[in-house]
Design a protein around this motif. Structure first.
Motif, short mmCIF file in Angstrom:
data_model
loop_
_atom_site.label_atom_id
_atom_site.label_comp_id
_atom_site.label_asym_id
_atom_site.label_seq_id
_atom_site.Cartn_x
_atom_site.Cartn_y
_atom_site.Cartn_z
N VAL A 51 0.93 17.61 -7.89
CA VAL A 51 1.53 16.86 -7.03
C VAL A 51 1.66 16.33 -5.66
CG1 VAL A 51 4.42 15.41 -7.09
CG2 VAL A 51 3.20 16.86 -9.33
N CYS A 52 1.58 14.94 -5.01
CA CYS A 52 1.89 14.98 -3.88
C CYS A 52 2.89 13.83 -3.53
CB CYS A 52 0.34 14.98 -3.30
SG CYS A 52 -0.71 13.33 -3.93
N LYS A 53 2.74 13.42 -1.92
CA LYS A 53 3.06 11.98 -1.65
C LYS A 53 2.19 10.80 -1.79
CE LYS A 53 7.40 13.10 1.31
NZ LYS A 53 8.09 13.23 2.88
N GLY A 54 2.72 9.81 -2.03
CA GLY A 54 1.48 8.56 -1.75
C GLY A 54 0.69 8.68 -0.44
N GLU A 55 1.23 9.39 0.44
CA GLU A 55 0.83 8.94 1.62
C GLU A 55 -0.33 10.24 1.66
OE1 GLU A 55 3.62 10.56 4.53
OE2 GLU A 55 3.89 12.08 4.50
N ILE A 154 -8.46 -2.96 1.33
CA ILE A 154 -7.24 -3.31 0.66
C ILE A 154 -6.62 -2.04 0.57
CG2 ILE A 154 -6.33 -3.72 -1.45
CD1 ILE A 154 -8.83 -5.32 -2.32
N ASP A 155 -5.05 -2.36 0.92
CA ASP A 155 -4.04 -1.01 1.02
C ASP A 155 -3.68 -0.90 -0.14
OD1 ASP A 155 -1.96 0.15 1.47
OD2 ASP A 155 -0.78 -0.65 2.65
N ILE A 156 -4.34 -0.02 -1.15
CA ILE A 156 -4.62 0.22 -2.01
C ILE A 156 -3.23 0.72 -2.26
CG2 ILE A 156 -4.76 1.63 -4.46
CD1 ILE A 156 -6.62 -0.09 -3.76
N LEU A 157 -2.48 1.39 -1.86
CA LEU A 157 -1.08 1.66 -2.19
C LEU A 157 0.25 0.73 -2.05
CD1 LEU A 157 -0.30 5.01 0.19
CD2 LEU A 157 -0.25 5.11 -1.73
N LYS A 158 -0.20 -0.04 -1.62
CA LYS A 158 0.82 -1.19 -1.17
C LYS A 158 0.63 -2.05 -2.97
CE LYS A 158 1.52 -5.50 1.46
NZ LYS A 158 1.83 -6.33 2.92
N ASP A 163 5.06 3.96 -3.00
CA ASP A 163 5.52 3.70 -1.46
C ASP A 163 4.73 5.37 -0.72
OD1 ASP A 163 8.03 5.24 0.78
OD2 ASP A 163 8.53 3.33 0.71
N THR A 164 4.44 5.70 0.04
CA THR A 164 4.12 6.43 1.12
C THR A 164 5.16 7.69 0.40
OG1 THR A 164 5.35 6.01 3.29
CG2 THR A 164 2.84 5.22 2.47
N ASP A 165 6.12 8.07 0.99
CA ASP A 165 7.11 8.77 0.01
C ASP A 165 7.87 9.07 -1.24
OD1 ASP A 165 7.27 9.47 3.04
OD2 ASP A 165 8.89 7.44 2.79
N ASP A 166 6.72 8.18 -2.13
CA ASP A 166 7.12 8.82 -3.28
C ASP A 166 6.23 9.75 -3.88
OD1 ASP A 166 8.57 6.32 -3.51
OD2 ASP A 166 7.10 5.31 -4.56
N TYR A 167 6.92 10.02 -4.90
CA TYR A 167 5.89 11.40 -5.32
C TYR A 167 5.27 11.37 -6.48
CZ TYR A 167 8.04 14.94 -2.32
OH TYR A 167 7.70 15.90 -1.03
N ILE A 168 3.75 11.85 -6.17
CA ILE A 168 2.82 11.29 -7.79
C ILE A 168 1.75 12.08 -9.03
CG2 ILE A 168 0.66 9.36 -7.93
CD1 ILE A 168 3.31 7.55 -7.30
N CYS A 169 2.33 12.63 -9.77
CA CYS A 169 1.31 13.58 -10.20
C CYS A 169 -0.30 13.15 -10.08
CB CYS A 169 1.72 13.39 -11.44
SG CYS A 169 1.78 14.85 -13.05
N THR A 170 -1.05 13.57 -10.38
CA THR A 170 -2.33 13.37 -9.87
C THR A 170 -3.34 14.03 -11.13
OG1 THR A 170 -3.05 15.39 -8.65
CG2 THR A 170 -2.21 12.41 -7.40
N VAL A 171 -4.02 13.32 -11.76
CA VAL A 171 -4.70 14.20 -12.78
C VAL A 171 -6.15 14.12 -12.67
CG1 VAL A 171 -4.88 14.83 -15.36
CG2 VAL A 171 -2.30 13.59 -14.07
#
Length: 238
Positions: A51-55, A154-158, A163-171
């Motif tokens: 799990v990490c932040k979007g940024e 391309i700004d993939i997050l955008k 959002d840069t502060d969103d927490y994302i689960c990476t697999v």
């Protein structure tokens, strides 16, 4: 009410293994679908979940990349984003179209190739959604996949509304397609979706265990009833 950070820590402590198991099952079904589509053996490894932040989302080993997004529209709600290397996608398309399995600089992700990518992903994620329905015990529907090619500008997050502060689960999976590629890919899930999936699977397993009735334990030998003694008839002797 727990803070966002407390929710993330709780997720890591209690749900991260469940998400890994879910993704292992669902992407295993997806790999089988791709194997049939490409007429080649496909292997994926046990996933690594974090799990990490979007940024903090960076995968330099997968750049330049192709991002394929699906939305879960029934049963659960949220998004899943697949990140694959452009070279790997080119080789997969070459295998699909019967072309030489080489990476060329003049390959273009034009409308036809993007459409082909989405069709492969549609087959892959359709099989994944079917497996997910069985795991979660609920009907799961997904949107048609959409693909974005990352060329570094391309700004993939955008683009993917992260959002840069969103927490994302990476697999993260290692991926091998026999004679085609030996690489890896990453699936991103928004943290609320990943948490919901883990809860549903754990509830499904708990329900299955609740319906199970264990057989009675065997009777110890000392308590087992003795077989009846048959009476023998006396035989007269002369």
């Amino acid at each position: 009410m727990p803070t966002t950070l407390e929710k993330v820590e709780n997720f890591k402590a209690t749900k991260i293994d469940a998400v890994g198991e879910i993704e292992n099952i669902t992407m295993g079904s997806a790999a089988t679908a791709v194997s049939t589509l490409l007429n080649a053996k496909v292997w994926i490894t046990t996933p690594q979940v974090d799990v990490c932040k979007g940024e903090e989302i960076v995968f330099p080993e997968l750049e330049p990349s192709v991002h394929v997004r699906i939305e879960y529209t029934e049963g659960i709600h949220g998004f899943s984003l697949l990140v694959l290397k452009q070279n790997d996608v080119q080789l997969i398309l070459n295998q699909l179209m019967g072309l030489p399995l080489v990476v060329t600089d003049d390959f273009e992700f034009d409308e036809i190739n993007i459409s082909a990518v989405c069709e492969v992903m549609n087959q892959m994620m359709g099989a994944s959604a079917t497996a997910l329905s069985e795991v979660l015990g609920s009907r799961i529907d997904i949107s048609t996949p959409t693909a974005v090619v990352s060329d570094g500008t391309i700004d993939i997050l955008k683009e993917q509304r992260i959002d840069t502060d969103d927490y994302i689960c990476t697999v993260t999976f290692s991926l091998t397609i026999d004679g085609v590629i030996n690489s890896k890919f990453v699936t991103l899930l928004d943290i609320d979706l990943a948490s919901k999936m883990a809860d549903m699977m754990q509830n499904q397993y708990a329900s299955a265990l609740g319906d199970y009735t264990a057989p009675p334990p065997p009777t110890p030998p000392s308590q087992m009833p003795l077989p009846p003694i048959e009476k023998s008839e006396k035989i007269a002797t002369p």
